[in-house]
Scaffold this active site. Structure first.
Site, PDB file in Angstrom:
ATOM      1  N   HIS A 160       1.041  -0.879  -0.162  1.00  0.00           N
ATOM      2  CA  HIS A 160      -0.294  -0.089  -0.155  1.00  0.00           C
ATOM      3  C   HIS A 160       0.375   1.189   0.236  1.00  0.00           C
ATOM      4  O   HIS A 160       1.538   1.098   0.316  1.00  0.00           O
ATOM      5  CB  HIS A 160      -0.728  -0.098   1.188  1.00  0.00           C
ATOM      6  CG  HIS A 160      -1.595   1.230   1.668  1.00  0.00           C
ATOM      7  ND1 HIS A 160      -2.770   1.652   0.551  1.00  0.00           N
ATOM      8  CD2 HIS A 160      -1.392   2.478   2.583  1.00  0.00           C
ATOM      9  CE1 HIS A 160      -3.418   2.241   0.854  1.00  0.00           C
ATOM     10  NE2 HIS A 160      -2.357   3.402   2.182  1.00  0.00           N
ATOM     11  N   CYS A 173      -4.839   2.302  -4.340  1.00  0.00           N
ATOM     12  CA  CYS A 173      -3.945   2.728  -3.993  1.00  0.00           C
ATOM     13  C   CYS A 173      -2.521   3.305  -4.701  1.00  0.00           C
ATOM     14  O   CYS A 173      -2.133   4.522  -5.029  1.00  0.00           O
ATOM     15  CB  CYS A 173      -4.006   2.714  -2.555  1.00  0.00           C
ATOM     16  SG  CYS A 173      -2.750   0.747  -2.693  1.00  0.00           S
TER      17      CYS A 173
END
Length: 225
Positions: free
Chosen positions: A52, A126
Site C-alpha cells: 500500500h 491505492c
C-alpha cells in the site's frame, strides 16, 4: 520628476513581485510505502510484494481506499501511520510549490476522480492513485516495484483469485470540513498488524481505510461546476 518617480515605483513593484514569485517555498512530495503482509520481507528482495502507498505533502499523508458508495475514496492520515498496514519505507519523489490552500483544492479535485466504489486492486488501487498524484505534482511516477502485483495481475488476471481482484467495505465515509487556517485535524497513530496471512476478512480491512474510521479522514471531493 513626478513621471520618473512613478516609473521607478512601477519598476520596484514589478521587481518585488518577481522576487516574491521566485521565493515561493517548495514542499517535498514523499511516497510512504507499507506492507500488506510480513511475507513481503521474504519476497521484497526479488522485486515482489503486496504494498500500500500514500503521498505525503504538507505534513499529511493521502491515500485511496474502497467503499461501496459513489463518493470520495481519498483519505488522509498521519504520515507513516496508515492503520492496517505495516510501514516499510519513504521515498522522496520531488517537490511542489503549491501552498496548503492550493494543495487542498488539488486533492479535493483528485477525490472527485477516485470514488470508493471504483476501487479495484488490479486496475485502480491505492498505488495507481499515488502514481497519478506524483505525476501531476512532480512529473515523476512512483517506483515500478510498488505496484508490480497489479501490473502482473492485469496481464495474468486469470491466475489471481477473484477475492483479490475486487474488494470493498460497506461503510459510508465521514468527511471533515477544513478551513484554510486548519487544513487538517490531528489524528492518532495506528498500531500495525502483525499477522502473517491474509484471509477474506483481513483483506477487506487491509485494502480499505474505513476499517478504522477514527484514524482516517476522507477528503470531501470538489463540487463540479
Amino acid at each position: 520628476m513626478g513621471t520618473e518617480n512613478a516609473s521607478n515605483s512601477t519598476i520596484s513593484s514589478s521587481q518585488c513581485d518577481d522576487q516574491h514569485s521566485n521565493n515561493k517555498i517548495n514542499t517535498l512530495v514523499v511516497l510512504n510505502v507499507y506492507d500488506l503482509t510480513p511475507i513481503n520481507n521474504y519476497v521484497y528482495w526479488f522485486g515482489f510484494g503486496i504494498f500500500h502507498s500514500g503521498i505525503e505533502v504538507h505534513g499529511k499523508e493521502y491515500g485511496f481506499g474502497a467503499h461501496d458508495f459513489p463518493v470520495s475514496g481519498v483519505f488522509e492520515v498521519e504520515p507513516r501511520s496508515c492503520p492496517g498496514f505495516i510501514y516499510r519505507c519513504s521515498i522522496t519523489l520531488g517537490q511542489t510549490n503549491m501552498n496548503p490552500s492550493e494543495f487542498r483544492t488539488f486533492i479535493e479535485t483528485m477525490a472527485s476522480q477516485y470514488h470508493g466504489d471504483t476501487y479495484h486492486l488490479i486496475t485502480k488501487n491505492c498505488n495507481h492513485f499515488t502514481d497519478d498524484v506524483s505525476y501531476r505534482l512532480t512529473g515523476k511516477q512512483i517506483p515500478g516495484w510498488v505496484n508490480r502485483l497489479a501490473k502482473l495481475g492485469a496481464l495474468c488476471g486469470c491466475l489471481l483469485p477473484e477475492s483479490l481482484q475486487v474488494t470493498s467495505v460497506k461503510q459510508l465515509p465521514e468527511y471533515h470540513e477544513c478551513s484554510e487556517d486548519e487544513i487538517v485535524e490531528s489524528l492518532s497513530p495506528a498500531t500495525p498488524r502483525e499477522s502473517t496471512e491474509i484471509d477474506d476478512e483481513q483483506e477487506k480491512h487491509l485494502l480499505s481505510p474505513s476499517a478504522r474510521t477514527e484514524d482516517v479522514t476522507f477528503i470531501k471531493e470538489a463540487q463540479v461546476k
